[in-house]
Design an enzyme around this catalytic site. Structure first.
Site, PDB file in Angstrom:
ATOM      1  N   ASP A 109      23.734 -10.241  43.589  1.00 34.75           N
ATOM      2  CA  ASP A 109      22.649  -9.172  42.793  1.00 34.75           C
ATOM      3  C   ASP A 109      22.238  -8.268  43.580  1.00 34.75           C
ATOM      4  O   ASP A 109      21.162  -8.566  44.222  1.00 34.75           O
ATOM      5  CB  ASP A 109      21.727  -9.995  41.837  1.00 34.75           C
ATOM      6  N   ASN A 166      25.662  -6.675  33.264  1.00 39.09           N
ATOM      7  CA  ASN A 166      26.702  -5.644  33.245  1.00 39.09           C
ATOM      8  C   ASN A 166      26.653  -4.166  33.562  1.00 39.09           C
ATOM      9  O   ASN A 166      27.048  -3.338  32.800  1.00 39.09           O
ATOM     10  CB  ASN A 166      27.292  -5.922  31.828  1.00 39.09           C
ATOM     11  N   CYS A 215      28.820 -10.384  34.943  1.00 39.25           N
ATOM     12  CA  CYS A 215      27.490 -10.481  35.811  1.00 39.25           C
ATOM     13  C   CYS A 215      26.387 -10.696  34.570  1.00 39.25           C
ATOM     14  O   CYS A 215      26.624 -11.278  33.487  1.00 39.25           O
ATOM     15  CB  CYS A 215      27.221  -9.395  36.706  1.00 39.25           C
ATOM     16  N   CYS A 249      25.739  -3.477  37.246  1.00 34.36           N
ATOM     17  CA  CYS A 249      26.071  -3.401  38.650  1.00 34.36           C
ATOM     18  C   CYS A 249      27.470  -3.916  38.919  1.00 34.36           C
ATOM     19  O   CYS A 249      28.374  -3.220  39.254  1.00 34.36           O
ATOM     20  CB  CYS A 249      24.781  -3.808  39.518  1.00 34.36           C
ATOM     21  N   ARG A 250      27.409  -5.394  39.209  1.00 32.08           N
ATOM     22  CA  ARG A 250      28.515  -5.848  39.757  1.00 32.08           C
ATOM     23  C   ARG A 250      29.879  -6.061  38.932  1.00 32.08           C
ATOM     24  O   ARG A 250      30.902  -5.479  39.348  1.00 32.08           O
ATOM     25  CB  ARG A 250      28.091  -7.479  40.123  1.00 32.08           C
ATOM     26  N   SER A 251      29.675  -6.471  37.417  1.00 32.87           N
ATOM     27  CA  SER A 251      31.076  -6.508  36.656  1.00 32.87           C
ATOM     28  C   SER A 251      31.577  -5.264  36.322  1.00 32.87           C
ATOM     29  O   SER A 251      32.931  -5.323  36.396  1.00 32.87           O
ATOM     30  CB  SER A 251      30.583  -7.461  35.654  1.00 32.87           C
TER      31      SER A 251
HETATM   32  P1  4NP Z   1      24.230  -6.998  37.375  1.00 31.16           P
HETATM   33  O1  4NP Z   1      22.754  -6.458  37.762  1.00 31.16           O
HETATM   34  O2  4NP Z   1      24.138  -8.215  36.778  1.00 31.16           O
HETATM   35  O3  4NP Z   1      25.134  -7.068  38.511  1.00 31.16           O
HETATM   36  O4  4NP Z   1      24.449  -5.850  36.222  1.00 31.16           O
HETATM   37  C1  4NP Z   1      21.570  -6.787  37.478  1.00 31.16           C
HETATM   38  C2  4NP Z   1      21.320  -5.876  36.217  1.00 31.16           C
HETATM   39  C3  4NP Z   1      20.065  -5.850  35.426  1.00 31.16           C
HETATM   40  C4  4NP Z   1      19.234  -6.739  35.835  1.00 31.16           C
HETATM   41  C5  4NP Z   1      19.529  -7.898  36.854  1.00 31.16           C
HETATM   42  C6  4NP Z   1      20.569  -7.843  37.519  1.00 31.16           C
HETATM   43  N1  4NP Z   1      17.973  -6.908  35.147  1.00 31.16           N
HETATM   44  O5  4NP Z   1      17.167  -7.701  35.445  1.00 31.16           O
HETATM   45  O6  4NP Z   1      17.670  -6.167  34.213  1.00 31.16           O
END
Ligand code: 4NP
Length: 165
Positions: A132, A18, A15, A20-22
């Site tokens: 997201d 790294n 994602c 939340c989702r992945s």
């Molecule tokens: P992820 O979520 O891609 O599922 O880990 C996010 C984590 C951090 C951010 C955006 C999405 N950020 O903007 O810092």
């Protein structure tokens, strides 16, 4: 991991951050193969296209939602590396931005062809991606878990049946 795992199918979930989702996909897939008694057949990891959270545990909200379903999300965030495209057999992108970034980062045509959209493996849900959840509320984190539990089961079944790629 520094080398390609021998005799294992290797799966990388990717994602943006790294956190939340992945890492959730990584832990859910670990549980799917463990519950099936196939732990030894797979190497599973996750990474992000953005390195700003490198070294961090998953977002506390993601960990809390996962814990309610019995998961422990304890992966430390890392940015994807060029070698990952060689080490992993399948690379699952959580959304189209991740997919486009991964295909752009892939060092070879073979590597680019390893990049897949996780949304192509939903069976019980209709969605274009794993959305997201970072800037949203609790529903977003539950939605991530619902979609990933669905996709991980489908991916496992397809791999076992020799139907993935
Ligand atoms: P992820 O979520 O891609 O599922 O880990 C996010 C984590 C951090 C951010 C955006 C999405 N950020 O903007 O810092």
């Amino acid at each position: 991991m520094t080398e390609k795992p021998i005799n294992k199918t290797s799966l990388l979930f990717v994602c943006l951050g790294n956190i939340c989702r992945s890492p959730a996909a990584d832990a859910i897939m670990h549980k799917v193969v463990k519950d099936a008694g196939d732990e030894d057949l797979f190497y599973i990891d996750s990474a992000g296209t953005y390195g700003g959270h490198a070294g961090s545990l998953p977002d506390p909200r993601m960990r809390a939602h996962g814990a309610r379903r019995g998961y422990v999300f304890d992966h430390l965030s890392r940015r994807i590396k060029t070698e990952d495209f060689e080490r992993f057999d399948y690379i699952f992108a959580m959304d189209d931005a991740n997919y486009d970034d991964l295909r752009r980062l892939a060092p070879t045509i073979e590597a680019r062809d390893k990049v897949l959209r996780i949304a192509d493996y939903f069976e019980h849900y209709q969605a274009d991606c794993v959305f997201d959840p970072y800037y949203g509320g609790a529903d977003g984190f539950e939605n991530v878990l619902n979609l990933l539990e669905d996709a991980c089961q489908v991916i496992y079944k397809k791999l076992k049946a020799g139907l993935l790629l």
